[in-house]
Design a protein around this motif. Structure first.
Motif, PDB file in Angstrom:
ATOM      1  N   ARG A 124     -30.559  21.916 -27.999  1.00  0.00           N
ATOM      2  CA  ARG A 124     -29.661  22.630 -28.691  1.00  0.00           C
ATOM      3  C   ARG A 124     -29.257  22.152 -29.906  1.00  0.00           C
ATOM      4  N   ASN A 125     -30.070  21.402 -29.987  1.00  0.00           N
ATOM      5  CA  ASN A 125     -30.269  20.782 -31.881  1.00  0.00           C
ATOM      6  C   ASN A 125     -31.443  21.845 -32.486  1.00  0.00           C
ATOM      7  N   PHE A 126     -31.745  22.487 -32.324  1.00  0.00           N
ATOM      8  CA  PHE A 126     -32.834  23.350 -32.520  1.00  0.00           C
ATOM      9  C   PHE A 126     -33.099  24.798 -32.254  1.00  0.00           C
ATOM     10  N   GLY A 127     -31.534  24.847 -32.712  1.00  0.00           N
ATOM     11  CA  GLY A 127     -31.335  26.656 -32.619  1.00  0.00           C
ATOM     12  C   GLY A 127     -31.052  27.349 -31.406  1.00  0.00           C
TER      13      GLY A 127
ATOM     14  N   THR B 191     -28.355  37.110 -17.431  1.00  0.00           N
ATOM     15  CA  THR B 191     -29.703  38.020 -16.893  1.00  0.00           C
ATOM     16  C   THR B 191     -30.775  37.442 -17.074  1.00  0.00           C
ATOM     17  N   PRO B 192     -31.945  37.965 -16.474  1.00  0.00           N
ATOM     18  CA  PRO B 192     -33.527  37.246 -17.159  1.00  0.00           C
ATOM     19  C   PRO B 192     -33.398  37.100 -18.392  1.00  0.00           C
ATOM     20  N   ARG B 193     -33.654  38.060 -19.298  1.00  0.00           N
ATOM     21  CA  ARG B 193     -33.509  38.008 -20.193  1.00  0.00           C
ATOM     22  C   ARG B 193     -32.473  37.379 -21.071  1.00  0.00           C
ATOM     23  N   GLU B 194     -31.629  36.918 -21.144  1.00  0.00           N
ATOM     24  CA  GLU B 194     -30.175  36.370 -21.123  1.00  0.00           C
ATOM     25  C   GLU B 194     -31.390  34.603 -21.129  1.00  0.00           C
ATOM     26  N   TRP B 195     -31.516  34.614 -19.703  1.00  0.00           N
ATOM     27  CA  TRP B 195     -31.815  33.284 -19.513  1.00  0.00           C
ATOM     28  C   TRP B 195     -33.673  33.007 -20.711  1.00  0.00           C
ATOM     29  N   ALA B 196     -34.064  33.396 -20.960  1.00  0.00           N
ATOM     30  CA  ALA B 196     -35.261  33.918 -22.223  1.00  0.00           C
ATOM     31  C   ALA B 196     -35.262  33.591 -23.495  1.00  0.00           C
ATOM     32  N   ARG B 197     -33.458  34.092 -23.460  1.00  0.00           N
ATOM     33  CA  ARG B 197     -33.219  33.821 -25.161  1.00  0.00           C
ATOM     34  C   ARG B 197     -32.576  32.532 -24.945  1.00  0.00           C
ATOM     35  N   LEU B 198     -32.324  32.544 -24.116  1.00  0.00           N
ATOM     36  CA  LEU B 198     -31.366  30.313 -24.023  1.00  0.00           C
ATOM     37  C   LEU B 198     -33.204  29.242 -24.551  1.00  0.00           C
ATOM     38  N   GLN B 199     -34.077  29.938 -23.709  1.00  0.00           N
ATOM     39  CA  GLN B 199     -35.074  28.895 -23.330  1.00  0.00           C
ATOM     40  C   GLN B 199     -36.404  29.530 -25.218  1.00  0.00           C
ATOM     41  N   GLY B 200     -35.750  30.363 -25.773  1.00  0.00           N
ATOM     42  CA  GLY B 200     -35.995  30.293 -27.162  1.00  0.00           C
ATOM     43  C   GLY B 200     -37.162  31.920 -27.375  1.00  0.00           C
ATOM     44  N   PHE B 201     -37.589  32.488 -25.862  1.00  0.00           N
ATOM     45  CA  PHE B 201     -38.342  33.503 -26.373  1.00  0.00           C
ATOM     46  C   PHE B 201     -37.911  34.758 -26.590  1.00  0.00           C
ATOM     47  N   PRO B 202     -38.472  35.369 -27.249  1.00  0.00           N
ATOM     48  CA  PRO B 202     -38.490  36.667 -28.571  1.00  0.00           C
ATOM     49  C   PRO B 202     -38.169  37.904 -27.564  1.00  0.00           C
ATOM     50  N   ASP B 203     -37.038  38.934 -27.969  1.00  0.00           N
ATOM     51  CA  ASP B 203     -36.827  39.555 -26.988  1.00  0.00           C
ATOM     52  C   ASP B 203     -38.106  40.260 -26.764  1.00  0.00           C
ATOM     53  N   ASP B 204     -39.364  41.018 -27.205  1.00  0.00           N
ATOM     54  CA  ASP B 204     -40.779  41.583 -26.914  1.00  0.00           C
ATOM     55  C   ASP B 204     -41.275  40.197 -25.301  1.00  0.00           C
ATOM     56  N   PHE B 205     -41.073  39.277 -25.740  1.00  0.00           N
ATOM     57  CA  PHE B 205     -41.782  38.921 -24.581  1.00  0.00           C
ATOM     58  C   PHE B 205     -41.581  39.719 -23.161  1.00  0.00           C
TER      59      PHE B 205
ATOM     60  N   ALA C   3     -38.183  23.303 -29.509  1.00  0.00           N
ATOM     61  CA  ALA C   3     -37.751  21.861 -29.221  1.00  0.00           C
ATOM     62  C   ALA C   3     -39.215  22.111 -29.149  1.00  0.00           C
ATOM     63  N   ILE C   4     -40.177  22.866 -28.795  1.00  0.00           N
ATOM     64  CA  ILE C   4     -41.497  22.503 -28.736  1.00  0.00           C
ATOM     65  C   ILE C   4     -41.934  22.510 -29.987  1.00  0.00           C
ATOM     66  N   GLN C   5     -41.860  24.047 -30.109  1.00  0.00           N
ATOM     67  CA  GLN C   5     -42.084  24.092 -32.342  1.00  0.00           C
ATOM     68  C   GLN C   5     -42.138  22.659 -32.890  1.00  0.00           C
ATOM     69  N   ALA C   6     -40.903  23.327 -32.854  1.00  0.00           N
ATOM     70  CA  ALA C   6     -40.227  21.563 -34.373  1.00  0.00           C
ATOM     71  C   ALA C   6     -40.758  20.314 -33.773  1.00  0.00           C
ATOM     72  N   MET C   7     -41.421  19.509 -32.394  1.00  0.00           N
ATOM     73  CA  MET C   7     -42.154  19.255 -32.442  1.00  0.00           C
ATOM     74  C   MET C   7     -43.537  19.174 -32.864  1.00  0.00           C
TER      75      MET C   7
END
Length: 421
Positions: free
Chosen positions: A245-248, A372-386, A407-411
């Motif tokens: 949550r602290n990373f967008g 929806t699965p797409r909304e879950w994807a967004r919650l995990q930070g995956f772009p819509d073209d994934f 979060a992984i990317q920030a780390m």
């Protein structure tokens, strides 16, 4: 030695020979895609022999009357190099800054994050067949299989910079022992440690559930840290729990991050990433248009959830479904029904209430639906073209098991910054 030659003679008349032939074919296909992705960086030599064998088999199946030689297969392999990246949604950067490997890869959350900051993935492994389908659809590469097998480890190249692994949490038998490398045998962390010991990457980046800190009264984490520090020779700062949550992303997802740097690099300090100022809310990731009626709960199911929650509430428990307001933050998405039931929402855009699944009652008129699965994807930070190429059930499982990409990317940025220093 070519993979088919590795099958032992004593298995010739058994069922295991068929299974191992299939496994051999899968390994060759993985080697083929890894060869194509690494033909310009010198890593391709680790995959070439089996890549040629795979192409040779393809040509032989298409042209059974012709004799296909290795020379012909090698020429055909070069032809594939011209076309294989034309349809890859997430190719590696054109001028990579560092190389990494992706263990327990899932659907590629680590890979996406590290590619975003200039990383080149040179090896990946994942055992789940559906996750491998999603991984291939998005990165154009088929992960190798079970990392506990020596044959899988044999494909790992030398001289990569960062080892990434979101390995499952398992307890270690350390009673009366010192809690080091030997005490991790029989666990998946042992396989990670074995690879670190042999390949000696500059940095190690591990991710796990928050509960690892208290798992087996803290002995599990203690063993991991002792192994990395004492047995493998890495500087490992105290692990930190990071909330996605602290990373967008509007999701409360706390995970423990462990990072290590090879002692000969002289690194003695590491700064974990700091939270960004943006405070996302659920409405940021919700579908703007009407979604399918299949995501709306039936009256009967909704009443079951309400009764279940009421029973627990009467006992003083806080268990049960939860409806997240649009200005709120989602609970952690996890595989399994409760991951969806604890992240319900109100959505009154539905106009077609005719069920398209075999539900035994009417669709609820309160506007309550699961994400929806797409909304879950967004919650995990995956772009819509994934690309989602599996069923909804598998997609929920995959995104629930994934890492949160931001979060992984920030780390990873901090790791790279530290290595540069």
């Amino acid at each position: 030695m070519e993979l088919k030659e590795k099958i032992s003679i004593e298995d010739i008349n058994g069922e295991s020979v068929r299974i191992r032939l299939v496994e051999a074919e899968n390994y060759k296909k993985s080697a083929f895609t890894h060869y194509l992705h690494n033909n310009k960086n010198g890593v391709s030599r680790f995959y070439k022999k089996d890549a040629v064998s795979y192409v040779k088999d393809l040509l032989a199946n298409k042209n059974p009357e012709e004799r296909i030689t290795n020379k012909v297969a090698e020429k055909a392999l070069q032809y594939y190099l011209f076309n294989f990246k034309n349809n890859v949604p997430f190719p590696e950067p054109k001028n990579p800054k560092f190389k990494f490997i992706d263990l327990f890869a899932g659907i590629g959350g680590f890979r996406l994050a590290l590619q975003n900051i200039g990383g080149k993935c040179v090896f990946t492994s994942e055992w789940d067949k559906y996750s491998k389908q999603t991984y291939e659809a998005n990165f154009g590469e088929i992960p190798f299989g079970d990392i506990t097998k020596d044959i899988t480890k044999s494909f790992i190249p030398d001289n990569f910079d960062v080892l990434c692994a979101g390995f499952p949490c398992q307890a270690f038998s350390i009673a009366g022992k010192r809690g080091g490398f030997e005490d991790t045998r029989g666990t998946l962390f042992f396989d990670v440690a074995e690879i670190i010991k042999k390949r000696k990457p500059k940095a190690v980046f591990l991710e796990n559930v928050k509960g690892l800190r208290s798992h087996d009264k803290g002995k599990t984490l203690e063993t991991i840290l002792n192994t990395l520090r004492e047995d493998l020779g890495y500087f490992v700062p105290e692990p930190q729990i990071i909330n996605a949550r602290n990373f967008g992303v509007p999701q409360n997802r706390e995970r423990i991050f462990i990072v290590g740097f090879r002692n000969d690099l002289g690194i003695e300090k590491f700064e974990y990433p700091k939270a960004i100022n943006k405070k996302p809310i659920l409405s940021d990731i919700l579908e703007k248009e009407e979604v399918s009626v299949k995501y709306y709960l039936s009256d009967r199911y909704l009443n079951t959830l309400k009764n279940h929650k009421a029973r627990h509430a009467s006992k003083g428990n806080g268990f049960g479904y939860e409806i997240i307001p649009e200005h709120g933050t989602a609970n952690a998405v996890v595989c399994g029904g409760m991951g969806r039931e604890r992240n319900l929402l109100y959505d009154h855009k539905l106009t077609n209430f005719k069920p398209i699944t075999n539900i035994s009652s009417e669709v609820n008129r309160e506007g309550i639906r699961k994400m929806t699965p797409r909304e879950w994807a967004r919650l995990q930070g995956f772009p819509d073209d994934f690309r989602q190429v599996v069923s909804d059930a598998q997609a929920y499982k995959q995104f629930g098991n994934s890492v949160a990409v931001p979060a992984i990317q920030a780390m990873a940025k901090q790791i790279l910054k530290t290595l540069k220093k």
